[in-house]
Design an enzyme around this catalytic site. Structure first.
Site, PDB file in Angstrom:
ATOM      1  N   SER A   1      26.928 -19.544 -15.021  1.00 40.17           N
ATOM      2  CA  SER A   1      28.155 -19.761 -14.269  1.00 40.17           C
ATOM      3  C   SER A   1      27.940 -20.737 -13.114  1.00 40.17           C
ATOM      4  O   SER A   1      26.947 -20.663 -12.394  1.00 40.17           O
ATOM      5  CB  SER A   1      28.660 -18.430 -13.708  1.00 40.17           C
TER       6      SER A   1
ATOM      7  N   THR B   1      32.776 -19.187 -11.563  1.00 38.49           N
ATOM      8  CA  THR B   1      33.313 -17.958 -10.999  1.00 38.49           C
ATOM      9  C   THR B   1      34.765 -18.133 -10.551  1.00 38.49           C
ATOM     10  O   THR B   1      35.129 -19.125  -9.918  1.00 38.49           O
ATOM     11  CB  THR B   1      32.456 -17.483  -9.817  1.00 38.49           C
TER      12      THR B   1
ATOM     13  N   GLY C   1      30.275 -22.693  -2.763  1.00 39.08           N
ATOM     14  CA  GLY C   1      31.182 -21.729  -2.138  1.00 39.08           C
ATOM     15  C   GLY C   1      32.281 -21.225  -3.039  1.00 39.08           C
ATOM     16  O   GLY C   1      33.378 -20.899  -2.573  1.00 39.08           O
TER      17      GLY C   1
ATOM     18  N   CYS D   1      26.255 -13.934  -5.015  1.00 41.46           N
ATOM     19  CA  CYS D   1      26.312 -15.325  -4.583  1.00 41.46           C
ATOM     20  C   CYS D   1      25.945 -15.428  -3.102  1.00 41.46           C
ATOM     21  O   CYS D   1      26.586 -14.798  -2.258  1.00 41.46           O
ATOM     22  CB  CYS D   1      27.701 -15.908  -4.813  1.00 41.46           C
TER      23      CYS D   1
ATOM     24  N   LYS E   1      25.973  -9.614 -12.428  1.00 40.85           N
ATOM     25  CA  LYS E   1      24.995 -10.642 -12.064  1.00 40.85           C
ATOM     26  C   LYS E   1      24.342 -10.284 -10.738  1.00 40.85           C
ATOM     27  O   LYS E   1      25.021 -10.144  -9.714  1.00 40.85           O
ATOM     28  CB  LYS E   1      25.663 -12.014 -11.966  1.00 40.85           C
TER      29      LYS E   1
ATOM     30  N   ILE F   1      18.609 -14.164 -12.963  1.00 44.49           N
ATOM     31  CA  ILE F   1      18.972 -13.811 -11.598  1.00 44.49           C
ATOM     32  C   ILE F   1      19.927 -14.865 -11.041  1.00 44.49           C
ATOM     33  O   ILE F   1      20.053 -15.947 -11.614  1.00 44.49           O
ATOM     34  CB  ILE F   1      17.743 -13.708 -10.673  1.00 44.49           C
ATOM     35  N   ASN F   2      20.551 -14.537  -9.926  1.00 44.57           N
ATOM     36  CA  ASN F   2      21.320 -15.538  -9.201  1.00 44.57           C
ATOM     37  C   ASN F   2      20.360 -16.372  -8.360  1.00 44.57           C
ATOM     38  O   ASN F   2      19.151 -16.135  -8.342  1.00 44.57           O
ATOM     39  CB  ASN F   2      22.375 -14.851  -8.320  1.00 44.57           C
TER      40      ASN F   2
ATOM     41  N   GLY G   1      21.219 -23.390 -16.642  1.00 45.57           N
ATOM     42  CA  GLY G   1      21.972 -23.647 -15.424  1.00 45.57           C
ATOM     43  C   GLY G   1      21.729 -25.027 -14.851  1.00 45.57           C
ATOM     44  O   GLY G   1      22.324 -26.013 -15.286  1.00 45.57           O
TER      45      GLY G   1
END
Length: 307
Positions: A22, A47, A73, A130, A166, A192-193, A266
Site C-alpha cells: 500500500s 490507504t 501523510g 503509519c 498492518k 512490516i510497515n 513496495g
C-alpha cells in the site's frame, strides 16, 4: 511444467503470492500501462480515509542508503471517490483488490471499511502503523488493546471479507499485538510497515522532509521485516503478507520460507515499475530450477528445517 503459484490467503484465493504494498503502487490504475494488473495476486490500494486528505507538506521523499524516507501523510481522495470511481475500474480489469483502511478513530476505521467492502473490495487491510500522520497512525498499532478494538469494530462490518492488520515493530511487541488482533477477529497480518527515520541537510542545518520525520523503507529494513515475519509466524501461524525491501524473487522467497503466505513489493516499484510482474516470472524460474512443484511447500519451511 511450471510450478504452482496459487495460494490461499486466509480464504482469499490468489493466482500467485505477489501483491503490492500500500502506498507504493497508487491505486493500481496508475501502473496499468506497464503492468498487467490481473497477472498479480492482488493490488493493495493506497490507504483510504473517510474524507479526502492533502497529506503532509513537501518535500515528501528523501533517498537514503539502501532505501528511502517518505512522508506522504496518507494523501487520498477519500472513501467515496475510491468506492465510486476506482474500485469499479479495478474490478472491471479482473483485479483482486485489498483495500487499505485508516481513520482517526475506531469508528472511522469501521465506516471506511464498511463502505469499501460494499463497493467490492476482496479483502481489507487495516493500516494501524503509519508513522507519518499526526492522528491515528502508530498509536493504533503500538498498543495490543487499542489494535484489538479497531480490529473488532471492522470485523463486525466486514462480512465474510478477510481482514489483515498492518503492523510495524515500534512500540509494543509485534507478537503481542498480532496475537491480540487475531483474538479480535483478524484473518492475518501484514508485516512490516515503515520504520521512523530522519534525513537532514547539514549545510542548511535543517531536516530534508517537510514533516521533519518520515518512514524508512526499502532493502535497508529487510532484515527487520524478516525478523518480524519469523517471530509472528512462529508464535501464531497466522497468514502473513510479508514486505520490506523485496527487490527480487529471491527476496520474496526469503519471506515465504520465514512464514509469509504472500509477499508485497513496495519501494522497489519506484526503482522498477515492472517489479511485480518480474517477481512472478522470477518465482517460476527459481522454483522450477530447484524442483519445487508448489510454492506452498515453502511457506514456513525455514522453521521446520531449523528444528
Amino acid at each position: 511444467m511450471k510450478p504452482e503459484l496459487f495460494v490461499d490467503l486466509a480464504g482469499l484465493r490468489l493466482k500467485n503470492p505477489v501483491v503490492t504494498a500500500s502506498g507504493t503502487f497508487g491505486f493500481g490504475i496508475e501502473y496499468a500501462r506497464v503492468v498487467d494488473l490481473a497477472a498479480l495476486g492482488a493490488v493493495v490500494l493506497k490507504t483510504v480515509t473517510l474524507k479526502p486528505r492533502q497529506g503532509n507538506p513537501p518535500p515528501r521523499l528523501a533517498e537514503t542508503p539502501a532505501g528511502m524516507l517518505n512522508s506522504i501523510g496518507l494523501e487520498n481522495p477519500g472513501v467515496e471517490a475510491v468506492a465510486q470511481d476506482i474500485l469499479p475500474e479495478l474490478k472491471r480489469r479482473g483485479v483482486k483488490v485489498i483495500a487499505s483502511v485508516a481513520g482517526e478513530t475506531t469508528g472511522e476505521y469501521a465506516t471506511v471499511a464498511e463502505r469499501l467492502a460494499a463497493a467490492g473490495a476482496d479483502a481489507l487491510e487495516l493500516n494501524l502503523s503509519c508513522p507519518n500522520v499526526g492522528r491515528g497512525g502508530l498509536h493504533f498499532g503500538s498498543d495490543p488493546e487499542t489494535a484489538a478494538a479497531v480490529t473488532q469494530a471492522v470485523r463486525q462490518v466486514a462480512g465474510n471479507l478477510p481482514v489483515f492488520v498492518k503492523l510495524g515493530v515500534m512500540g509494543a511487541d509485534v507478537v503481542k499485538v498480532a496475537t491480540a488482533v487475531a483474538a479480535a477477529g483478524a484473518s492475518g497480518v501484514s508485516l512490516i510497515n515503515t520504520l521512523p527515520g530522519l534525513a537532514v541537510d547539514w549545510r542548511r542545518c535543517r531536516p530534508i522532509l517537510g514533516n521533519i520525520t518520515g518512514g524508512l523503507s526499502g532493502p535497508a529494513i529487510k532484515p527487520v521485516a524478516l525478523w518480524a515475519v519469523w517471530r509472528v509466524y512462529a508464535a501464531t501461524r497466522l497468514p502473513i503478507i510479508g514486505m520490506g525491501g523485496i527487490m527480487s524473487a529471491a527476496d520474496a522467497l526469503e519471506f515465504i520460507v520465514c512464514g509469509a503466505t504472500a509477499v508485497a513489493a513496495g519501494t522497489g516499484n519506484f526503482v522498477n515499475p515492472r517489479l511485480t510482474v518480474e517477481l512472478v516470472e522470477g518465482l517460476n524460474r527459481l522454483l522450477a530450477a530447484e524442483g519445487v512443484v508448489d510454492v506452498k511447500e515453502l511457506i514456513g519451511a525455514a522453521h521446520r528445517r531449523s528444528g
